[in-house]
Design a protein around this motif. Structure first.
Motif, PDB file in Angstrom:
ATOM      1  N   LEU A 299       0.822  -1.202   0.000  1.00 53.75           N
ATOM      2  CA  LEU A 299       0.000   0.000   0.000  1.00 53.75           C
ATOM      3  C   LEU A 299       0.860   1.257   0.000  1.00 53.75           C
ATOM      4  CD1 LEU A 299      -2.835  -0.906   2.544  1.00 53.75           C
ATOM      5  CD2 LEU A 299      -3.136  -0.384   0.119  1.00 53.75           C
ATOM      6  N   TYR A 300       1.925   1.250   0.794  1.00 61.50           N
ATOM      7  CA  TYR A 300       2.782   2.436   0.867  1.00 61.50           C
ATOM      8  C   TYR A 300       3.524   2.665  -0.440  1.00 61.50           C
ATOM      9  CZ  TYR A 300       6.627   5.519   1.985  1.00 61.50           C
ATOM     10  OH  TYR A 300       7.530   6.550   1.948  1.00 61.50           O
ATOM     11  N   VAL A 301       4.110   1.625  -0.992  1.00 62.63           N
ATOM     12  CA  VAL A 301       4.877   1.782  -2.229  1.00 62.63           C
ATOM     13  C   VAL A 301       3.976   2.267  -3.361  1.00 62.63           C
ATOM     14  CG1 VAL A 301       6.150   0.531  -4.031  1.00 62.63           C
ATOM     15  CG2 VAL A 301       6.667   0.119  -1.618  1.00 62.63           C
ATOM     16  N   PHE A 302       2.752   1.759  -3.424  1.00 61.30           N
ATOM     17  CA  PHE A 302       1.857   2.172  -4.510  1.00 61.30           C
ATOM     18  C   PHE A 302       1.371   3.603  -4.324  1.00 61.30           C
ATOM     19  CE2 PHE A 302      -2.530   2.402  -6.255  1.00 61.30           C
ATOM     20  CZ  PHE A 302      -2.167   2.447  -7.593  1.00 61.30           C
ATOM     21  N   THR A 303       0.808   3.916  -3.148  1.00 54.12           N
ATOM     22  CA  THR A 303       0.210   5.236  -2.960  1.00 54.12           C
ATOM     23  C   THR A 303       1.269   6.342  -2.869  1.00 54.12           C
ATOM     24  OG1 THR A 303       0.085   4.894  -0.552  1.00 54.12           O
ATOM     25  CG2 THR A 303      -1.851   4.305  -1.861  1.00 54.12           C
ATOM     26  N   ASP A 304       2.309   6.116  -2.081  1.00 51.44           N
ATOM     27  CA  ASP A 304       3.360   7.132  -2.029  1.00 51.44           C
ATOM     28  C   ASP A 304       4.180   7.111  -3.304  1.00 51.44           C
ATOM     29  OD1 ASP A 304       4.335   9.243  -0.432  1.00 51.44           O
ATOM     30  OD2 ASP A 304       6.149   8.114   0.005  1.00 51.44           O
ATOM     31  N   GLY A 305       4.128   5.980  -4.030  1.00 50.95           N
ATOM     32  CA  GLY A 305       4.846   5.894  -5.300  1.00 50.95           C
ATOM     33  C   GLY A 305       4.347   6.908  -6.301  1.00 50.95           C
ATOM     34  N   PHE A 306       3.019   7.041  -6.462  1.00 47.92           N
ATOM     35  CA  PHE A 306       2.568   8.028  -7.446  1.00 47.92           C
ATOM     36  C   PHE A 306       2.721   9.448  -6.924  1.00 47.92           C
ATOM     37  CE2 PHE A 306      -1.739   6.828  -5.674  1.00 47.92           C
ATOM     38  CZ  PHE A 306      -2.150   8.077  -5.231  1.00 47.92           C
ATOM     39  N   ASP A 307       2.706   9.632  -5.585  1.00 42.94           N
ATOM     40  CA  ASP A 307       3.050  10.944  -5.025  1.00 42.94           C
ATOM     41  C   ASP A 307       4.473  11.348  -5.415  1.00 42.94           C
ATOM     42  OD1 ASP A 307       0.629  11.150  -3.816  1.00 42.94           O
ATOM     43  OD2 ASP A 307       1.341  10.819  -1.784  1.00 42.94           O
ATOM     44  N   LEU A 308       5.403  10.437  -5.172  1.00 36.71           N
ATOM     45  CA  LEU A 308       6.805  10.711  -5.501  1.00 36.71           C
ATOM     46  C   LEU A 308       6.992  10.858  -7.006  1.00 36.71           C
ATOM     47  CD1 LEU A 308       8.383   8.156  -3.020  1.00 36.71           C
ATOM     48  CD2 LEU A 308       8.504  10.636  -2.836  1.00 36.71           C
ATOM     49  N   GLY A 309       6.264  10.049  -7.764  1.00 37.67           N
ATOM     50  CA  GLY A 309       6.350  10.147  -9.211  1.00 37.67           C
ATOM     51  C   GLY A 309       5.904  11.496  -9.727  1.00 37.67           C
ATOM     52  N   ILE A 310       4.900  12.102  -9.080  1.00 35.34           N
ATOM     53  CA  ILE A 310       4.474  13.449  -9.472  1.00 35.34           C
ATOM     54  C   ILE A 310       5.634  14.426  -9.308  1.00 35.34           C
ATOM     55  CG2 ILE A 310       2.993  15.399  -8.841  1.00 35.34           C
ATOM     56  CD1 ILE A 310       1.487  13.270 -10.351  1.00 35.34           C
TER      57      ILE A 310
END
Length: 336
Positions: A21-32
């Motif tokens: 859950l963390y890698v996916f949700t914070d992943g697109f945050d970081l990707g932005i």
């Protein structure tokens, strides 16, 4: 002992679920943040950041939950592994602060360029720290009982570099799918192109990573074959399913669908996690620290199960509510 092992196993999979859950949700945050470094239009950068302003705090709750579960359920991992990786762990903390300061201060100033770059490069730094920490743990750590006997820079290796490169492509891939869902017009078109480019890079890096694992017998524990080269059939099958989801992601981008690219990103990551999780189980820190060895005593695990089990639905509801409140597209004031 059987009950203890069962509880330790349960917490192993709870930890894996929270990490996903963390890698996916914070992943697109970081990707932005990473994509903001590629976008030159300040107006478009504002729209991109607006898409996550309502949810990025909620996404951080999974990091808090991860830290709490690690501290309570697996104190050996928390107390020894993080201490052994104090350099990349410290770097992660500073990077998280830079990323957070950048996104918060940017909203309060007229000239946003400096804080946009702070947010962007902070996101890159967090991603690099994620790659180093994840790669260092997956490749194996040398312990003599509870004492770490490895070197200070054992975390720096070709394997950790490959893991980091994979995340540097994967997070912008997630972010592109998020922007396809949350934007329209020219920015959405740009997001589709980013999705194709970074998605191709992520799949390529993942193939290189798996090839490296297959050739290096020291990493056999990652595919359920300790001390041997090659890939196990179960590991191959799960990765094939992950690659099929990646193919569906590319198809969804080409078809012009908006919701499906993000869904396929989530499912692709899920099967990658499942491939590595099932191969490593019951090891939590390879090559020799199992969940049972690292776990707290049975009464502590049982109490945590009751407490976290009751608290988890609240956190899930909070996150779902945040996404519902901030649903819809981020529309710029002017044409961009």
């Amino acid at each position: 002992m059987d009950a203890f092992m069962t509880l330790a196993d349960v917490w192993y999979w709870i930890l894996a679920f929270l990490l996903w859950l963390y890698v996916f949700t914070d992943g697109f945050d970081l990707g932005i943040g990473i994509l903001c470094l590629l976008e030159k239009s300040e107006a478009r950068q504002s729209v991109m950041i607006e898409t996550i302003e309502g949810v990025w705090h909620a996404n951080q709750t999974w990091l808090v939950m991860l830290g709490g579960v690690l501290f309570g359920a697996f104190p050996l991992v928390y107390g020894t592994v993080l201490a052994a990786l104090y350099l990349p762990a410290g770097f992660l903390l500073f990077a998280l602060m830079a990323r957070g300061i950048g996104i918060e201060y940017r909203a309060e100033v007229a000239d946003k360029r400096f804080w946009t770059r702070t947010f962007g490069w902070g996101s890159v730094a967090v991603t690099v720290a994620h790659g180093i920490l994840l790669g260092a743990i997956l490749q194996g750590m040398a312990f003599d009982g509870l004492r770490y006997v490895g070197g200070v820079f054992d975390w720096f290796s070709p394997f950790t570099i490959l893991v980091t490169a994979t995340l540097l492509c994967l997070y912008p891939m997630f972010a592109a799918a998020w922007l396809v869902l949350k934007t329209e017009g020219g920015l959405q078109d740009a997001a589709r192109l980013w999705g194709l480019r970074f998605g191709s890079g992520a799949v390529g890096c993942l193939v290189l990573l798996v090839g490296y694992i297959a050739l290096d017998g020291r990493l056999g524990h990652l595919v359920g074959r300790p001390g041997a080269s090659g890939l196990s059939p179960a590991f191959i099958l799960l990765l094939v399913v992950a690659v099929l989801n990646a193919a569906l992601y590319f198809r969804a981008l080409g078809k012009g669908w908006e919701r499906r690219p993000l869904m396929y990103c989530a499912s692709m990551l899920f099967f990658v996690f499942l491939a590595f999780g099932t191969s490593l189980f019951p090891m939590i820190v390879p090559p020799g620290v199992t969940a049972a060895i690292a776990a707290s005593p049975e009464p502590m695990l049982r109490i945590m199960l009751y407490v976290i089990g009751g608290f988890m639905p609240v956190v899930l509801f909070y996150n779902a509510y945040q996404y519902r409140v901030f649903r819809g597209k981020a529309v710029p004031e002017d044409e961009v």
